[in-house]
Enzyme design. Structure first.
Site, PDB file in Angstrom:
ATOM      1  N   ASP A 377       0.831  -1.197   0.000  1.00 28.72           N
ATOM      2  CA  ASP A 377       0.000   0.000   0.000  1.00 28.72           C
ATOM      3  C   ASP A 377       0.870   1.254   0.000  1.00 28.72           C
ATOM      4  O   ASP A 377       1.758   1.405   0.846  1.00 28.72           O
ATOM      5  CB  ASP A 377      -0.900  -0.023   1.240  1.00 28.72           C
ATOM      6  CG  ASP A 377      -1.994   1.005   1.202  1.00 28.72           C
ATOM      7  OD1 ASP A 377      -2.916   0.848   0.389  1.00 28.72           O
ATOM      8  OD2 ASP A 377      -1.920   1.972   1.990  1.00 28.72           O
ATOM      9  N   GLU A 406       1.420  -0.494  -5.129  1.00 31.86           N
ATOM     10  CA  GLU A 406       0.245   0.342  -5.368  1.00 31.86           C
ATOM     11  C   GLU A 406       0.736   1.790  -5.431  1.00 31.86           C
ATOM     12  O   GLU A 406       0.516   2.589  -4.528  1.00 31.86           O
ATOM     13  CB  GLU A 406      -0.789   0.165  -4.254  1.00 31.86           C
ATOM     14  CG  GLU A 406      -2.097   0.895  -4.527  1.00 31.86           C
ATOM     15  CD  GLU A 406      -2.563   1.766  -3.370  1.00 31.86           C
ATOM     16  OE1 GLU A 406      -3.728   2.202  -3.403  1.00 31.86           O
ATOM     17  OE2 GLU A 406      -1.773   2.019  -2.452  1.00 31.86           O
TER      18      GLU A 406
END
Length: 655
Positions: A377, A406
């Site tokens: 993330d 990401e």
């Protein structure tokens, strides 16, 4: 020799490929004068095997040479380019011209005979080859044999093949040695599906509250995911969720009793990043879920989000890992206009060694539970040097672990993360929707960054519901899925995509009643029965991907032309020499990217890419509908967005 590829800009990191990926080995090489040269690439495998591959000239006016190689052994390969004066090619070219023109014919014949004699004296050549060369040398010196007959020897493809395999080389120049890291196939190829385990099997109680799903109930969804053809299942964080500043539905600040909060607000008094949320089950339940997924042919990818809820154990034990503001409060996460009061970002500056040790411990812990893929993330908000160290350390200990970035950020940090070791990256695909945008985007992925950046074309995420999907209706969902599945070897969808969930929270790109902040009860079976599910279409896309190895490649994508500004055309060709089946494979994708219209136009294809001359007919099979047509290099198409907006065509044969 110069400008060798594969390479990574700057030369600080090695280029990467996945096992079975077709890699163009290309170099610029030339010499003075008119004599011809040859170029080889010498490969050294991780196990020590050595092989030599001849490059072909591209004849592009830039002295570039290329060959395609698909390494399969995982590990660190090395290679170097070797250029040399090619005495046979120089003679062959001159003799073909001069003997035909009766200029120095006798001299050309003698030079050729001498070359053949030298080659025949090479004891390492096969005996039949040496005998053929001896006979050819004698024929060139035989005055009773005409020049026309001599020309047949000059032009004999079998003799040319002898010298291509084992040239007579002189003035050899050897280039520097380079590295190529070859990773496992899943590092570059996969069909991803994302679901929240707490929603799978969740039940509404008589009281109106919703009881969370568990790993055991979520495992019941695995057969359906596998049946659609997905082979990677991505789970958002599965850890305890903070209670302080917990978010309510639609990112509100007033949660109700029983609201589950965001899984990305990690940590509470029940534990942190190494703990399973008690409502999901135990660590043993998670291991059983991973085993069940593996038995279904699915790998589990786990979210790695380096941040903490305000009541994470790290906040008390290591306050130096966070940023303290002048008023004494800890800074929470923001991505204006979004605010995440339930999340504290990590500050990597105060105790980098301590943070490194803790994150490595956490990653090792989940690897021990059977996890081999991590979706990271917001990696661009952490130091690049940290990721370079972490990924290299994990790779040395546990080869084959895959990290997906990401990284929805600027091109430079996105590419920097890929260079530093991330095997896959989210890209700007979700925001590239017009023909012009997609042409530029796909070209760049296939040609500019393929040596180090592997895209994963996710069509949507819990955070991203683009206007294209919000207002494009069901055609938009088909179009985006087809483009993602064929445009790159890795792509993904977030659960609910097959149900056309397209209602956004007003003024945002997020789904309303976002699953990040609440349970989602979905009627999968009912949608299937009503014919309201995109699942059959996704299943067919994944079948096509498995059946056609050309779609498992990235660097082979070529954009073609259409006369309509909404018709995108690209192809993927895999030559028989590098195809796992030994058969060539060619896919042509023609997409109407306007989900609101019916479009008809002419498209124009460079059929030479798959070995068909301009104007020559060939047969294509439409893999969605089964229709079969005879095509050439210029073809009429009509694409109805409300029926089948995308043609996926297999070049089957020439009539």
């Amino acid at each position: 020799m110069a400008l060798a590829v594969p390479s990574v800009p700057g030369g600080l990191f090695p280029p990467r490929a996945y096992a079975g990926e077709v890699v163009p080995f290309r170099v610029t090489a030339f010499r003075e004068g008119h004599d011809l040269i040859g170029v080889h690439v010498r490969l050294f495998s991780p196990s020590g095997d050595e092989s030599l591959h001849r490059l072909r000239p591209l004849h592009d006016g830039f002295d570039r040479w290329e060959t395609l190689i698909a390494p399969t052994e995982e590990g660190v390969w090395s290679f170097r380019y070797e250029a040399f004066a090619d005495e046979f090619a120089t003679w062959e070219h001159a003799a073909d011209l001069k003997i035909a023109a009766d200029v120095d014919a006798a001299l050309m014949r003698e030079i050729g005979a001498s070359l053949f004699g030298r080659a025949a004296a090479d004891a390492e050549r096969p005996r039949p080859e040496r005998q053929t060369l001896e006979r050819a040398a004698a024929a060139l010196r035989d005055a009773s044999i005409s020049d026309d007959t001599a020309l047949t020897i000059v032009r004999d493809p079998a003799i040319a093949a002898f010298f291509a395999d084992r040239p007579i080389a002189s003035l050899t120049t050897i280039g520097p040695r380079h590295e190529l890291v070859v990773e496992r196939e899943r590092a570059g190829v996969g069909a991803w599906y994302e679901f929240f385990p707490r929603s799978e099997g969740a039940k509404r109680l008589k009281s109106g509250e919703i009881k969370s799903g568990t790993f055991r109930s979520a495992a019941k969804r695995l057969p359906a995911v596998a049946a659609m053809g997905f082979d990677v299942l991505y789970l958002p964080p599965i850890h305890p969720i903070g209670r302080l500043n917990r978010k309510g539905p639609n990112n509100t600040l007033d949660p109700r009793e029983g609201d589950p909060g965001s899984p990305w607000a990690i940590g509470s008094d029940e534990g942190g990043h190494d703990t399973v949320h008690p409502e999901l089950g135990t660590l043993a339940d998670f291991r059983a879920f991973v085993r069940a997924a593996r038995e279904a042919g699915i790998e589990v990818a786990l979210d790695l989000a380096l941040q903490a809820a305000p009541d994470h154990p790290w906040v008390t034990a290591h306050p130096e890992w966070f940023t303290t503001l002048p008023d004494g409060s800890i800074a929470y996460a923001e991505n204006p206009p979004k605010k995440y009061q339930d999340i504290y970002p990590i500050n990597f500056d105060n105790d980098p060694e301590g943070i490194r040790a803790e994150v490595l411990r956490v990653v090792r812990h989940w690897i021990a539970q059977g996890v081999r893929i991590f979706r990271v993330d917001n990696p661009h908000t952490k130091p690049l040097q940290f990721w370079e160290w972490l990924i290299a350390t994990v790779e040395a200990e546990s080869p084959g672990v895959v990290f997906l970035a990401e990284a929805f950020t600027r091109p430079a940090p996105l590419q920097g993360l890929a260079m530093a070791g991330f095997q896959q990256s989210y890209t700007y695909f979700t925001w590239r929707n017009t023909k012009a945008e997609l042409e530029e985007f796909l070209r760049a992925l296939a040609e500019d960054t393929a040596d180090f950046l592997r895209p994963n074309l996710f069509v949507n995420t819990p955070d991203i519901l683009t206007e294209y999907l919000q207002f494009g209706g069901r055609p938009a969902y088909k179009i985006r899925a087809a483009l993602a599945a064929t445009g790159a070897p890795s792509y993904g969808v977030y659960a609910g995509y097959e149900l056309y969930e397209n209602v956004a929270r007003p003024g945002s790109e997020e789904n309303i009643d976002n699953e990040k902040y609440e349970y989602k009860l979905r009627d999968w079976a009912g949608a299937e029965e009503r014919g309201d599910s995109l699942a059959p279409y996704l299943t067919r896309l994944n079948e096509i991907r498995r059946q056609h190895p050309a779609l498992g490649q990235l660097r082979n994508l070529r954009v073609h032309w259409s006369d309509d500004d909404a018709i995108l055309v690209f192809s993927k060709h895999l030559d028989a020499s590098v195809s796992p089946s030994g058969q060539p494979d060619t896919i042509i994708v023609v997409a109407n990217v306007d989900p609101h219209s019916v479009r008809q136009t002419m498209i124009h294809l460079d059929t030479t890419l798959w070995g068909i001359a301009p104007g020559e007919p060939y047969e294509v099979e439409e893999l969605i509908t089964g229709a079969v047509w005879t095509w050439a290099d210029h073809n009429f198409v009509r694409l109805d967005a409300f029926n089948e907006p995308v043609h996926i065509l297999y070049v089957r044969k020439t009539p």
